[in-house]
Design a protein around this motif. Structure first.
Motif, short mmCIF file in Angstrom:
data_model
loop_
_atom_site.label_atom_id
_atom_site.label_comp_id
_atom_site.label_asym_id
_atom_site.label_seq_id
_atom_site.Cartn_x
_atom_site.Cartn_y
_atom_site.Cartn_z
N THR A 145 0.81 -1.21 0.00
CA THR A 145 0.00 0.00 0.00
C THR A 145 0.85 1.26 0.00
O THR A 145 0.37 2.33 -0.38
N ASP A 146 2.11 1.15 0.40
CA ASP A 146 2.94 2.36 0.48
C ASP A 146 4.39 2.12 0.07
O ASP A 146 5.25 2.95 0.33
N GLU A 167 -0.43 7.16 3.12
CA GLU A 167 -1.87 7.37 3.14
C GLU A 167 -2.52 7.07 1.80
O GLU A 167 -3.74 7.11 1.69
N LEU A 168 -1.74 6.81 0.79
CA LEU A 168 -2.28 6.69 -0.56
C LEU A 168 -2.03 5.32 -1.15
O LEU A 168 -1.43 4.46 -0.53
N TRP A 169 -2.45 5.13 -2.41
CA TRP A 169 -2.47 3.81 -3.06
C TRP A 169 -1.25 3.65 -3.96
O TRP A 169 -0.61 4.61 -4.36
N ASP A 185 1.27 7.28 -4.94
CA ASP A 185 0.94 8.57 -4.32
C ASP A 185 -0.39 9.10 -4.81
O ASP A 185 -0.60 10.30 -4.93
N SER A 187 -4.93 8.48 -4.73
CA SER A 187 -6.06 7.78 -4.11
C SER A 187 -6.58 6.72 -5.07
O SER A 187 -6.24 6.71 -6.25
N ARG A 188 -7.45 5.84 -4.58
CA ARG A 188 -7.79 4.62 -5.29
C ARG A 188 -8.34 4.86 -6.69
O ARG A 188 -7.92 4.26 -7.65
N ASN A 190 -9.17 8.22 -8.00
CA ASN A 190 -8.98 9.57 -8.52
C ASN A 190 -7.70 9.65 -9.34
O ASN A 190 -6.77 8.87 -9.16
N ASP A 192 -4.91 11.46 -9.44
CA ASP A 192 -3.97 12.39 -8.82
C ASP A 192 -2.66 11.71 -8.46
O ASP A 192 -1.93 12.15 -7.59
N LYS A 230 -4.27 7.65 -13.11
CA LYS A 230 -5.01 6.77 -12.21
C LYS A 230 -4.09 5.68 -11.69
O LYS A 230 -3.15 5.26 -12.38
N THR A 231 -4.39 5.20 -10.48
CA THR A 231 -3.52 4.20 -9.86
C THR A 231 -3.86 2.82 -10.40
O THR A 231 -4.51 2.00 -9.76
#
Length: 492
Positions: A145-146, A167-169, A185, A187-188, A190, A192, A230-231
Motif C-alpha cells: 500500500t505504500d 496514506e495513498l495507493w 501517491d 487515491s484509489r 482519482n 492524482d 489513475k492508480t
C-alpha cells in the motif's frame, strides 16, 4: 465484424497524432544519458506477472501450442493465494504468489515461493499489502500500500525497498528492461497519482511523471489540457509505456452536456517519460489496460464489459467493443460475461474479418500460450487451436475451475474451488509421468503391456488396442484423483 486494417487507421489518424506537444509538462527526468530512448523494451522471460507479461495481455509466446495435458503433477491447498484467486508468476521453475494465508490481517500478507516441479515451498516472507508479484532478472518485486519491495528469487533475501506516501495507493509493478514501473501517491480511483520509472537494481527514480497533456477523443480542434494518472498497472510494449489517465476538465456536449469525462490513455517513451500521445475518452477509462504492438484496449467502466480499442501508434480509436480478456498482436479474445456466469468468447483476427466463437466459457479470463487458447467451463479446462477454434483437448476436474493462474511450457496452473474443502492450486501437466491420470489409463496400459510380453492370444491383443484407442475421460472417485463433479461457484 469491423475491419481492423491498420493501414487505414494510420492513414486517417496520422494527421491527428501529436507526439511531443507540450511533452515536458509534469515530467522529471533523471540526469542520465537518454539518447537511446528508441531502444526496444523487452519482457522478462516466463509468466513474469499475474498478467502474464509487461503488456498485461495474459500471453506466453511459444514456438508451438500448449501440449495436451495427461497428469495432475501436484495440488496444494497452501499455495492457493487467498483472496487473490491464486494469481501467480511462474519463472525459471519457481512459482510466486502473495496472499493472507493464515493471517487475518488484511494488510499483513506473505510472499510464498514454491518449486514449479512439485509444489514444495522453497521460501516465504512477510510483505505489507496485497498487490501481486512481478519477477525479472532474478528479483521478485511486490507492491504494497505504500512501498515496493525487492527480494532475491533464489532465497528470499531482501534487496531494497522504496517507500511512498503511506496514506495513498500504489499499483501493481510492471517490469521491463531493468525498469520497474508503478503508479503511486494517488487515491484509489482519482487521477492524482504519479507514474514512476524505478531502477530495478536499487529502486532509485529514473524518471517520474505527474501529468501529461491530452486532448478529447474525436475533438481534434480542441485544445489539449493537463490530466493526472489513475492508480492502475501500466503496460509496456516495444519501448512505450501505456498508462490510464484521468479526464481533466473535459466535459461532454449535446446529450452529455456538462458530464465530466472520466479517464483516458497516454503513451510515453519508456526511457525518458516523454509523451507520445494522450487521449481522454468519452466513454471513460477505468483501471484495466492491455497493450500490444498494434492496439491498446482499455476498460471503460467498473463492470468490465465494455472497452475502447486504440491504435497503439496514434491513439486513434479503432472501435468500441466487448472487453478483451487476452490478446496477441494478431488476435483479441473478448468476453462479455460477468461473474459468476458463463457465455461465448470471440477470437478476432486483427486486420481481417476472420473470427471464431466458443460457447459456455466461464467468466474467469482465458490465457494464450503459443498457438493455444486455454479457457474454463463449469467443471473442465479446455484447450483450443488459436487460429481455427478447434477444441484440441479438455480435462474434467472435481470442482469448479476458477482463475487460470499461470502457465509455462508444459504445465497449466489453476485455482480449484470446492464447496466442502479448502481451495487448491492445481498443476496440470503434459508429461510422460502418469501422476493423477485419467481413470483406468494406467491399469489398462499395464495389462496391455503384460499381454504383449506374454504373447497372449489375438483376441486379447485386439481388446488392448481398443483400450488404447478409446482413452477414458472420467477419473477415480477417491481422494487423489479427479471425480468430474460439477461444483457450484458460490464464492464469486
Amino acid at each position: 465484424m469491423p475491419d481492423w486494417n491498420r493501414r487505414a487507421v494510420l492513414a486517417t489518424g496520422a494527421a491527428l497524432s501529436t507526439p511531443g506537444i507540450l511533452a515536458s509538462i509534469g515530467s522529471t527526468v533523471a540526469e542520465e544519458d537518454t539518447a537511446s530512448s528508441g531502444t526496444s523494451t523487452g519482457d522478462p522471460p516466463g509468466w513474469s506477472s499475474v498478467y502474464g507479461n509487461a503488456a498485461n495481455s495474459r500471453y506466453l509466446p511459444l514456438d508451438d501450442g500448449f501440449p495436451e495435458p495427461n497428469t495432475i503433477a501436484w495440488r496444494s491447498d497452501t499455495l492457493r493465494g487467498g483472496s487473490n484467486d491464486g494469481d501467480i508468476a511462474v519463472v525459471d521453475g519457481r512459482i510466486y504468489l502473495v496472499g493472507e494465508f493464515e493471517s487475518t490481517d488484511y494488510e499483513q500478507t506473505e510472499l510464498r515461493v514454491a518449486s514449479a516441479d512439485d509444489g514444495t515451498l522453497e521460501w516465504k516472507t512477510e510483505v505489507t499489502g496485497r498487490q501481486r508479484p512481478t519477477v525479472a532478472d532474478g528479483t521478485v518485486y511486490v507492491s504494497g500500500t505504500d512501498r515496493v519491495t525487492a527480494f532475491d528469487t533464489a532465497d528470499g533475501s531482501f534487496q531494497w525497498e522504496r517507500e511512498f506516501d503511506p496514506e495513498l495507493w500504489i499499483s501493481n509493478a510492471t517490469a521491463a528492461d531493468g525498469v520497474i514501473y508503478v503508479v503511486a501517491d494517488g487515491s484509489r480511483f482519482n487521477a492524482d497519482a504519479t507514474l514512476y520509472a524505478l531502477d530495478g537494481d536499487d529502486g532509485s527514480t529514473r524518471w517520474k511523471r505527474e501529468q501529461v497533456e491530452a486532448r478529447q477523443e474525436n475533438r481534434e480542434t480542441a485544445d489539449p489540457a493537463p490530466v493526472g494518472f489513475k492508480t492502475a498497472p501500466v503496460a509496456v510494449v516495444n519501448g512505450s509505456v501505456y498508462a490510464i489517465t484521468g479526464g481533466g476538465e473535459f466535459k461532454g456536449t449535446g446529450s452529455k452536456a456538462g458530464i465530466q469525462w472520466d479517464g483516458g490513455v497516454t503513451e510515453l517513451d519508456a526511457k525518458t517519460g516523454e509523451k507520445q500521445w494522450g487521449i481522454v475518452l468519452e466513454d471513460g477509462a477505468f483501471e484495466k489496460l492491455i497493450a500490444t504492438e498494434a492496439f491498446v484496449c482499455v476498460q471503460n467502466k467498473v463492470d468490465g464489459l465494455e472497452e475502447t480499442v486504440l491504435d497503439s501508434e496514434t491513439g486513434e480509436t479503432v472501435q468500441t467493443s466487448k472487453s478483451t480478456r487476452t490478446a496477441t498482436a494478431d488476435v483479441r479474445v473478448t468476453h462479455d460475461t460477468i461473474r459468476p456466469g458463463s457465455g461465448p468468447i470471440t477470437v478476432s483476427t486483427y486486420g481481417s474479418e476472420e473470427s471464431w466463437t466458443a460457447s459456455d466459457i466461464y467468466y474467469f479470463p482465458p490465457l494464450i500460450v503459443g498457438d493455444t487458447l486455454i479457457a474454463t467451463r463449469t467443471s473442465e479446462v479446455v484447450g483450443f487451436d488459436l487460429e481455427s477454434g478447434t477444441e484440441t483437448w479438455s480435462w474434467e476436474v472435481d470442482g469448479s475451475p476458477h482463475a487460470l493462474a499461470g502457465v509455462d511450457e508444459n504445465t497449466l496452473y489453476f485455482r480449484l474451488y470446492h464447496n466442502d474443502a479448502p481451495d487448491e492450486l492445481i498443476a496440470l501437466r503434459a508429461s510422460g509421468d502418469q501422476g493423477e491420470g485419467r481413470e483406468g489409463d494406467e491399469q489398462e496400459d499395464d495389462q496391455c503391456e503384460e499381454q504383449e510380453d506374454d504373447g497372449q492370444d489375438e483376441q486379447e491383443d485386439d481388446q488392448c488396442e481398443e483400450q488404447e484407442d478409446d482413452v477414458q475421460d472420467e477419473t477415480e472417485p477417491d481422494d487423489e484423483t479427479e471425480d468430474g463433479s460439477d461444483e457450484s461457484d458460490s464464492d464469486c
